[in-house]
Every structure is written in C-alpha cells, then in structure tokens.
Motif scaffolding. Structure first.
Motif, PDB file in Angstrom:
ATOM      1  N   THR A 127       0.630  -1.257   0.039  1.00 18.43           N
ATOM      2  CA  THR A 127       0.109  -0.118  -0.080  1.00 18.43           C
ATOM      3  C   THR A 127       1.048   1.217   0.002  1.00 18.43           C
ATOM      4  N   GLN A 128       1.717   1.058   0.641  1.00 17.54           N
ATOM      5  CA  GLN A 128       2.854   2.311   0.657  1.00 17.54           C
ATOM      6  C   GLN A 128       3.474   2.544  -0.828  1.00 17.54           C
ATOM      7  N   ARG A 129       3.797   1.669  -1.242  1.00 19.57           N
ATOM      8  CA  ARG A 129       4.115   1.802  -2.695  1.00 19.57           C
ATOM      9  C   ARG A 129       3.157   2.390  -3.646  1.00 19.57           C
ATOM     10  N   ALA A 130       1.972   1.679  -3.410  1.00 20.76           N
ATOM     11  CA  ALA A 130       0.735   2.209  -4.349  1.00 20.76           C
ATOM     12  C   ALA A 130       0.577   3.600  -3.956  1.00 20.76           C
ATOM     13  N   MET A 131       0.445   3.997  -2.857  1.00 17.23           N
ATOM     14  CA  MET A 131       0.224   5.611  -2.540  1.00 17.23           C
ATOM     15  C   MET A 131       1.360   6.549  -2.897  1.00 17.23           C
ATOM     16  N   LYS A 132       2.495   5.958  -2.988  1.00 17.55           N
ATOM     17  CA  LYS A 132       3.684   6.786  -3.278  1.00 17.55           C
ATOM     18  C   LYS A 132       3.352   6.899  -4.872  1.00 17.55           C
ATOM     19  N   GLY A 133       3.244   5.984  -5.461  1.00 15.20           N
ATOM     20  CA  GLY A 133       3.029   6.066  -6.988  1.00 15.20           C
ATOM     21  C   GLY A 133       1.801   6.955  -7.391  1.00 15.20           C
ATOM     22  N   TRP A 134       1.043   7.076  -6.574  1.00 13.81           N
ATOM     23  CA  TRP A 134      -0.312   7.788  -6.828  1.00 13.81           C
ATOM     24  C   TRP A 134       0.182   9.570  -6.816  1.00 13.81           C
ATOM     25  N   LEU A 135       0.737   9.766  -5.517  1.00 10.41           N
ATOM     26  CA  LEU A 135       1.377  10.771  -5.195  1.00 10.41           C
ATOM     27  C   LEU A 135       2.451  11.355  -6.169  1.00 10.41           C
ATOM     28  N   SER A 136       3.301  10.536  -6.656  1.00 10.82           N
ATOM     29  CA  SER A 136       4.183  11.054  -7.848  1.00 10.82           C
ATOM     30  C   SER A 136       3.766  11.187  -9.055  1.00 10.82           C
ATOM     31  N   LYS A 137       2.689  10.673  -9.522  1.00 12.23           N
ATOM     32  CA  LYS A 137       1.946  10.999 -10.974  1.00 12.23           C
ATOM     33  C   LYS A 137       1.239  12.425 -10.474  1.00 12.23           C
ATOM     34  N   PHE A 138       0.706  12.473  -9.540  1.00 12.68           N
ATOM     35  CA  PHE A 138       0.210  13.870  -9.300  1.00 12.68           C
ATOM     36  C   PHE A 138       1.152  14.854  -9.182  1.00 12.68           C
ATOM     37  N   PHE A 139       2.159  14.879  -8.526  1.00 16.56           N
ATOM     38  CA  PHE A 139       3.076  16.014  -8.579  1.00 16.56           C
ATOM     39  C   PHE A 139       3.771  16.141  -9.745  1.00 16.56           C
ATOM     40  N   ALA A 140       3.823  15.161 -10.348  1.00 12.51           N
ATOM     41  CA  ALA A 140       4.603  15.317 -11.957  1.00 12.51           C
ATOM     42  C   ALA A 140       3.655  16.082 -12.971  1.00 12.51           C
ATOM     43  N   TRP A 141       2.342  15.906 -12.567  1.00 11.04           N
ATOM     44  CA  TRP A 141       1.339  16.654 -13.143  1.00 11.04           C
ATOM     45  C   TRP A 141       1.225  18.246 -12.747  1.00 11.04           C
ATOM     46  N   ALA A 142       1.583  18.363 -11.441  1.00 11.28           N
ATOM     47  CA  ALA A 142       1.421  19.615 -10.848  1.00 11.28           C
ATOM     48  C   ALA A 142       2.765  20.387 -11.324  1.00 11.28           C
ATOM     49  N   VAL A 143       3.928  19.756 -11.654  1.00 16.05           N
ATOM     50  CA  VAL A 143       5.139  20.391 -12.138  1.00 16.05           C
ATOM     51  C   VAL A 143       4.850  20.878 -13.416  1.00 16.05           C
ATOM     52  N   ARG A 144       4.165  19.801 -14.168  1.00 15.73           N
ATOM     53  CA  ARG A 144       4.080  20.199 -15.738  1.00 15.73           C
ATOM     54  C   ARG A 144       2.992  21.586 -15.935  1.00 15.73           C
ATOM     55  N   ARG A 145       2.105  21.632 -14.937  1.00 19.33           N
ATOM     56  CA  ARG A 145       1.161  22.780 -14.854  1.00 19.33           C
ATOM     57  C   ARG A 145       1.503  23.857 -14.008  1.00 19.33           C
ATOM     58  N   ARG A 146       2.880  23.993 -13.565  1.00 17.61           N
ATOM     59  CA  ARG A 146       3.665  25.062 -12.695  1.00 17.61           C
ATOM     60  C   ARG A 146       2.864  25.307 -11.626  1.00 17.61           C
ATOM     61  N   HIS A 147       2.283  24.358 -11.209  1.00 15.93           N
ATOM     62  CA  HIS A 147       1.659  24.344  -9.895  1.00 15.93           C
ATOM     63  C   HIS A 147       2.717  24.459  -8.415  1.00 15.93           C
ATOM     64  N   ALA A 148       3.653  23.518  -8.910  1.00 17.38           N
ATOM     65  CA  ALA A 148       4.781  22.920  -8.069  1.00 17.38           C
ATOM     66  C   ALA A 148       6.095  22.963  -8.768  1.00 17.38           C
ATOM     67  N   GLN A 149       7.174  23.246  -8.038  1.00 14.53           N
ATOM     68  CA  GLN A 149       8.433  23.596  -8.685  1.00 14.53           C
ATOM     69  C   GLN A 149       9.181  21.993  -8.887  1.00 14.53           C
ATOM     70  N   VAL A 150       8.965  21.014  -7.603  1.00 16.50           N
ATOM     71  CA  VAL A 150       9.663  19.955  -7.775  1.00 16.50           C
ATOM     72  C   VAL A 150       8.548  18.649  -7.576  1.00 16.50           C
ATOM     73  N   ASN A 151       9.167  17.581  -7.711  1.00 18.42           N
ATOM     74  CA  ASN A 151       8.260  16.354  -7.373  1.00 18.42           C
ATOM     75  C   ASN A 151       8.786  15.708  -6.038  1.00 18.42           C
ATOM     76  N   PRO A 152       8.367  15.896  -4.832  1.00 19.17           N
ATOM     77  CA  PRO A 152       8.768  15.361  -3.570  1.00 19.17           C
ATOM     78  C   PRO A 152       8.940  14.070  -3.285  1.00 19.17           C
ATOM     79  N   CYS A 153       8.213  13.341  -4.514  1.00 17.52           N
ATOM     80  CA  CYS A 153       8.228  11.813  -4.001  1.00 17.52           C
ATOM     81  C   CYS A 153       9.585  11.168  -4.600  1.00 17.52           C
ATOM     82  N   ARG A 154      10.265  12.078  -5.354  1.00 16.02           N
ATOM     83  CA  ARG A 154      11.633  11.448  -5.786  1.00 16.02           C
ATOM     84  C   ARG A 154      12.716  11.197  -4.491  1.00 16.02           C
TER      85      ARG A 154
END
Length: 372
Positions: A127-154
């Motif tokens: 479940t930890q891996r699944a939730m991290k994957g969900w958040l990572s995809k969200f932040f990747a989108w947020a970075v592309r849309r300039r809502h965030a500067q970095v993807n903290p899941c990395r």
C-alpha cells in the motif's frame, strides 16, 4: 488556450466567453475551457453552471491548495482508468485530500509524504508503494502545470515488499471453498442445542470464482472480468489476455476447456439464468444486478470464508490461489516451460519465482558424527 483580456465590455462574468454558440468558463487553476451551456439555453442556466464550477475550485476557508489541486487532478484523469480500478484510484485520491487538506501544494515536501505513508500503512508495504506512486504521478502533473516546482516523491524511499511464499494446503483450500457457500451455527430448538447449516447468498458465485482461478492458473482479475465471448467452445478454449501485461509484454494464452472447467461453466450459466435482473454485461461471474464482481467484494467474501473455516490466522489471500495452482501443476509433473505458458509470463524467471517460494526442496544429505 489561455483566457484573453476583453477589449470591450460584453456583459459576461469574468473569464466567461462565447465560443461556437456556447458559454465557456476558463478555470483559473489550469486555464481549461469548460463548457457551461449553449447560448440558446439562456444566461440563467449559464450562471447556475458557473456557480457550480466555481464551488469546485474555490477555497472553502479551510481547504488548502493541495486538496483543491488533487480534486482537479482526479476530475481530469479518472477517465483514463478502467471501470474496475477507477473507484480504488479515486479512493486513494480522497485519502490524499483528507491528509493534506490544510496544506498548500508548496508546503508538501518529502518529509510530509514519508510521514503520511508510515503513519497510515507502517506494516503494509504494497500500500505504501501504491500511494507513493499515486502521489508521484500527481506531483509530476503539478510540475508540468507549474503548480509546483519539484516532485517531492523522488526523495522518498519505500521498502520493497518481501516475496510472498504462502502455500495453501489442499485441506485448507477445500475448507475455505466450502465455507464460501455455507456456514454452521448452534441454536437451541425445544431446549436442545442443534447445529444449523445456512447458505451464503453469494456462495455459488464465489465458488465458481475460486474454482476458475485454480483450474486456469490465471490472476483473479482475469477471472472477475472473464466474458462469455472469451469462451470459445467450438475451439475448446478460453482466450485469456491478461490485463496486467496488455500494455507491456502483451502475453496471452488459450486455456483448454477441460471437463472440470466445463462443469464449472455450466454452473455459471445456471446462475446467470437465475438473476432477477437482465445482465448488464456479458461477464461469467456477476453480482445479482448482472455486473462483474468487484475486487473488494471477492476479497471480503474470501475473508469471511477464512473466518467461517476458522483459518483467519493463516493469512491466506485470493492471490495465493494462483500460486497454489502453479505449484500443484509443477508437483504433478508439468515443466517450467509449460507453466510459463500457462501463467502468461513473459519471463521464465517469474514462473520460477512462483515455484521456488512455495516448493521447498527436501535435502537428501545424511551425515554422521566423525569418529574420535
């Protein structure tokens, strides 16, 4: 296309424009053009739709930008997931919204994400891996849309789950299978304690599910989503194309309809005719409304069977049925190459791992203490 600044007043609300005889509102969070209604339907309806859209993105006084952006992200991408996984994907998103409701997207760093995973699922590595994957995809989108500067899941490391080595013995497997359809309890009748056997309403469907999982060596998802159109009786096979590998290796397998499988399919047809509602889909195993069984429904029914068979401490899960089937086939004399085809595995090593973890060899070495 971004919203343009008006050159002259047109009486429309801010960020509302007319295009192709329709009213559109440009959402400020991502500059997406949302159709409100046709111009011919009137401004009253336009204002109602505009208010509804604004409520989705406006801060409620307590909600931070992280929660609002997750809601927008879910609305944008939920259509990309299959019907069977969409509810689970949205549930994970709601867990994220709840956990970070009071945070802005800039505040969410690697430390917060790690705390979120460990505090909620400390002993559930998958479940930890699944939730991290969900958040990572969200932040990747947020970075592309300039809502965030970095993807903290990395920067967040999640331990890899240990390889499962559980094997269900024959007697346990048959006990659980029986408990899926009926259960017994004691009741006093005319002063005497008697054992009463009751039927489980969903028992017949679940027994068909378990039987096909075992007899075909397929993943539970393939059996839940199995359609009658895949059952080619003229060719004498069931055509499986695993959903897990459809976007990678594309492995497929035609499974012969043995007499045992044919008997299970006859039971499934009989149940289908008993449905009170005309089936909405062409699935082999369905609920009473004709829809395919969900993963959660199968999981809960299996757990109930474990409890009724008094095996709840054994930690058997639905996925262990496939491992048992492949292991039993190996022990009966089938080679690894045959099992690789049966399991629709692209890599032989995957098949070997299934067997190695559950078929522990017995040493034949015998030693004696050396003479003095």
């Amino acid at each position: 296309m971004n919203a343009r600044r008006r050159t002259k007043a047109d009486g429309l609300p801010s960020r509302v424009y007319v295009r192709r005889n329709s009213f559109f509102w440009v959402r400020p969070t991502d500059e997406k053009w949302l159709k409100l209604c046709r111009v011919a339907e009137g401004e009253t309806l336009m204002y109602e739709r505009l208010a509804a859209e604004k409520r989705k993105v406006e801060v409620d006084g307590d909600e931070g930008s992280m929660s609002r952006l997750v809601a927008i992200y879910m609305d944008k991408f939920e259509g990309q997931y299959s019907d069977t996984f969409r509810d689970e994907w949205k549930r994970r998103g709601e867990d994220v919204r709840k956990a970070f409701k009071h945070h802005s997207v800039e505040q969410v760093d690697s430390g917060l994400i790690e705390d979120f995973l460990l505090q909620n699922w400390a002993d559930k590595l998958p479940t930890q891996r699944a939730m991290k994957g969900w958040l990572s995809k969200f932040f990747a989108w947020a970075v592309r849309r300039r809502h965030a500067q970095v993807n903290p899941c990395r920067e967040v490391e999640v331990k890899k789950p240990t390889v499962r080595d559980v094997y269900i013995p024959h007697d346990h497997f048959m006990a659980i299978r029986a408990a899926l359809a009926s259960y017994s309890y004691e009741k006093k009748i005319k002063g005497k304690l008697q054992v009463i056997t009751a039927k489980v309403p969903t028992g017949p469907e679940m027994q068909i599910f378990v039987d096909l999982c075992y007899l075909t060596c397929q993943r539970s998802t393939e059996i839940r989503l199995l359609r009658w159109s895949q059952v080619d009786e003229r060719a004498g096979v069931i055509r499986f194309k695993p959903t897990k590998t459809e976007n990678s290796s594309g492995q497929a397998v035609d499974w012969p309809i043995t007499p045992e499988i044919a008997a299970v399919l006859r039971r499934a047809r009989a149940l289908r005719r008993e449905l009170t509602v005309q089936p909405l889909h062409d699935y082999v195993i369905t609920d009473r409304r004709g829809k395919p069984k969900t993963a959660a429904a199968c999981r809960d029914a299996w757990r109930d069977g474990l409890v009724r068979s008094k095996l709840e401490k054994m930690d058997y899960v639905v996925k262990d049925i496939r491992a048992k089937a492949l292991t039993d086939a190996y022990r009966s004399g089938h080679g690894i190459d045959e099992l690789q085809v049966a399991g629709a595995h692209a890599d032989r090593a995957t098949t070997e791992d299934y067997i190695k973890q559950r078929d522990v060899p017995v040493s034949v070495v015998r030693l004696r203490l050396p003479a003095a």
